[in-house]
Design an enzyme around this catalytic site. Structure first.
Site, mmCIF file in Angstrom:
data_model
loop_
_atom_site.group_PDB
_atom_site.id
_atom_site.type_symbol
_atom_site.label_atom_id
_atom_site.label_comp_id
_atom_site.label_asym_id
_atom_site.label_seq_id
_atom_site.Cartn_x
_atom_site.Cartn_y
_atom_site.Cartn_z
ATOM 1 N N GLY A 146 0.859 -1.186 0.000
ATOM 2 C CA GLY A 146 0.000 0.000 0.000
ATOM 3 C C GLY A 146 0.885 1.222 0.000
ATOM 4 N N CYS A 176 -6.573 -7.479 3.146
ATOM 5 C CA CYS A 176 -6.728 -6.685 1.922
ATOM 6 C C CYS A 176 -8.050 -6.942 1.220
ATOM 7 C CB CYS A 176 -5.546 -6.915 0.985
ATOM 8 S SG CYS A 176 -3.984 -6.308 1.674
#
Length: 214
Positions: A146, A176
């Protein structure tokens, strides 16, 4: 690229790590320091990005607190993930100059560094079409990614699962947002106990090559 290895400091709380990261980003924007990567091991924390869905956090706030897991909203992309003992967290702080301002390419580069790191330990890993990160041939989720940029300086980064301790935290989330996907560790796949230090050395080396300025 400079390596800022904080593993010798033991488990670092998320906010303390963020302050180290924030200071380095500011210094890089001001051109006071070169590109670098911060490598550390976080105390147990569940973080979620701006679009993170609450249902992917499987426990209540009080239940997370009872397990000693902090809950932290972040400004990165991506959904919910976990950082904690047994995972190498890397924060590359890199200026993306002219001709390199492609975040998809940058994420690809982080994935490639982790794929090459896994290969150093005899583990085959790669990408999938449905989600960023690094995955194994059997569909196991090895590393989350990320990122965010500020004035074209990168921050946030990756979490690479090194040993089986990571499962204690990942069992409390839908990692996720990928329902039904198994989280795996590099040590289990390599069939040996790997240390975060040796994996950090490998990942820093590959990132240094892949992110080397022209």
């Amino acid at each position: 690229m400079e390596t800022i290895n904080l593993l010798s400091e033991g488990l670092i709380g998320y906010h303390a790590g963020w302050e180290r990261q924030r200071a380095r980003v500011a210094a890089r924007i001001a051109e006071e320091v070169p590109d670098g990567i911060i490598l550390l091991e976080h105390a147990p924390v569940v973080t979620y990005g701006k679009t993170g869905k609450p249902e992917f956090r499987l426990l209540s706030e009080s239940e997370y607190a009872a397990r000693g897991i902090e809950l932290v909203p972040t400004n990165r992309g991506g959904d919910v993930t976990y950082h904690g003992p047994g995972q190498l967290t890397g924060y590359p702080i890199v200026h993306l100059g002219e001709g390199k301002r492609d975040l998809h390419r940058y994420v690809w580069t982080l994935e490639e560094a982790i794929i090459r790191t896994a290969a150093d330990f005899g583990v085959a890993a790669g990408r999938v079409e449905f989600h960023a990160g690094v995955w194994t041939e059997s569909g196991g989720y090895l590393a989350a990614i990320g990122v965010r940029v500020q004035r074209w300086v990168t921050h946030h980064g990756f979490g690479l699962n090194v040993d089986e301790r990571v499962h204690q935290g990942f069992e409390t989330i839908v990692a996720c947002g990928q329902t039904g996907r198994q989280v795996v560790s590099l040590s289990k796949l390599a069939k040996t106990t790997l240390t975060l230090e040796e994996v950090a050395h490998s990942s820093a080396r590959h990132l240094g090559v892949l992110l080397k300025p022209d």
